[in-house]
Design a protein around this motif. Structure first.
Motif, mmCIF file in Angstrom:
data_model
loop_
_atom_site.group_PDB
_atom_site.id
_atom_site.type_symbol
_atom_site.label_atom_id
_atom_site.label_comp_id
_atom_site.label_asym_id
_atom_site.label_seq_id
_atom_site.Cartn_x
_atom_site.Cartn_y
_atom_site.Cartn_z
ATOM 1 N N UNK A 1 0.815 -1.216 0.000
ATOM 2 C CA UNK A 1 0.000 0.000 0.000
ATOM 3 C C UNK A 1 0.848 1.266 0.000
ATOM 4 N N UNK A 2 1.927 1.277 0.768
ATOM 5 C CA UNK A 2 2.811 2.450 0.788
ATOM 6 C C UNK A 2 3.469 2.639 -0.583
ATOM 7 N N UNK A 3 3.889 1.541 -1.202
ATOM 8 C CA UNK A 3 4.501 1.620 -2.528
ATOM 9 C C UNK A 3 3.502 2.142 -3.549
ATOM 10 N N UNK A 4 2.290 1.638 -3.473
ATOM 11 C CA UNK A 4 1.250 2.088 -4.394
ATOM 12 C C UNK A 4 1.014 3.582 -4.246
ATOM 13 N N UNK A 5 0.956 4.059 -3.021
ATOM 14 C CA UNK A 5 0.741 5.479 -2.756
ATOM 15 C C UNK A 5 1.893 6.328 -3.288
ATOM 16 N N UNK A 6 3.116 5.916 -3.001
ATOM 17 C CA UNK A 6 4.300 6.672 -3.451
ATOM 18 C C UNK A 6 4.383 6.742 -4.971
ATOM 19 N N UNK A 7 4.177 5.601 -5.635
ATOM 20 C CA UNK A 7 4.251 5.584 -7.088
ATOM 21 C C UNK A 7 3.107 6.385 -7.703
ATOM 22 N N UNK A 8 1.932 6.320 -7.088
ATOM 23 C CA UNK A 8 0.791 7.078 -7.580
ATOM 24 C C UNK A 8 1.052 8.582 -7.492
ATOM 25 N N UNK A 9 1.636 9.016 -6.396
ATOM 26 C CA UNK A 9 1.971 10.430 -6.225
ATOM 27 C C UNK A 9 2.974 10.897 -7.271
ATOM 28 N N UNK A 10 3.798 9.984 -7.743
ATOM 29 C CA UNK A 10 4.811 10.314 -8.747
ATOM 30 C C UNK A 10 4.279 10.128 -10.169
ATOM 31 N N UNK A 11 2.995 9.799 -10.297
ATOM 32 C CA UNK A 11 2.398 9.630 -11.613
ATOM 33 C C UNK A 11 2.487 8.233 -12.179
ATOM 34 N N UNK A 12 2.889 7.279 -11.369
ATOM 35 C CA UNK A 12 3.025 5.898 -11.826
ATOM 36 C C UNK A 12 2.073 4.981 -11.089
ATOM 37 N N UNK A 13 2.460 3.755 -10.964
ATOM 38 C CA UNK A 13 1.652 2.776 -10.266
ATOM 39 C C UNK A 13 2.409 1.483 -10.104
ATOM 40 N N UNK A 14 1.805 0.565 -9.381
ATOM 41 C CA UNK A 14 2.389 -0.764 -9.236
ATOM 42 C C UNK A 14 1.375 -1.793 -9.710
ATOM 43 N N UNK A 15 1.883 -2.951 -10.026
ATOM 44 C CA UNK A 15 1.055 -4.093 -10.377
ATOM 45 C C UNK A 15 1.510 -5.267 -9.527
ATOM 46 N N UNK A 16 0.548 -6.047 -9.073
ATOM 47 C CA UNK A 16 0.836 -7.205 -8.232
ATOM 48 C C UNK A 16 0.506 -8.459 -9.038
ATOM 49 N N UNK A 17 1.472 -9.367 -9.124
ATOM 50 C CA UNK A 17 1.317 -10.546 -9.976
ATOM 51 C C UNK A 17 1.510 -11.837 -9.200
ATOM 52 N N UNK A 18 0.765 -12.853 -9.611
ATOM 53 C CA UNK A 18 0.996 -14.210 -9.160
ATOM 54 C C UNK A 18 0.693 -14.505 -7.705
ATOM 55 N N UNK A 19 -0.231 -13.786 -7.105
ATOM 56 C CA UNK A 19 -0.540 -14.027 -5.695
ATOM 57 C C UNK A 19 -1.140 -15.421 -5.505
ATOM 58 N N UNK A 20 -0.596 -16.165 -4.556
ATOM 59 C CA UNK A 20 -1.113 -17.488 -4.216
ATOM 60 C C UNK A 20 -2.528 -17.341 -3.644
ATOM 61 N N UNK A 21 -3.325 -18.395 -3.690
ATOM 62 C CA UNK A 21 -4.706 -18.300 -3.208
ATOM 63 C C UNK A 21 -4.849 -17.715 -1.797
ATOM 64 N N UNK A 22 -3.990 -18.120 -0.859
ATOM 65 C CA UNK A 22 -4.087 -17.587 0.510
ATOM 66 C C UNK A 22 -3.774 -16.100 0.557
#
Length: 69
Positions: A19-40
């Protein structure tokens, strides 16, 4: 891209990093993507509402597809 394909468990500290990474990148005009999360891990992201905030993908390749630098 945060590739979580090898992550079997995530606690509040890991959630905070995403969440902190998402916020920081969003403030800088970017974003993050999360890939391959296991079911749990995916279930935890859904329970906490984090899945609604982050861009989730089945794999790192899918997360990278169509994303230009």
């Amino acid at each position: 891209v945060f590739d979580l394909s090898q992550v079997e468990y995530m606690d509040s500290a890991g959630l905070g990093i995403l969440l902190a990474s998402s916020s920081k990148f969003s403030q800088a005009g970017g974003g993050i993507r999360v890939a391959g999360a296991a079911p749990k891990v995916l279930h935890m992201l859904q329970l906490t509402g984090t899945a609604e905030i982050l861009d989730l993908f089945d794999s790192a390749d899918a997360a990278l597809a169509g994303w230009s630098a």
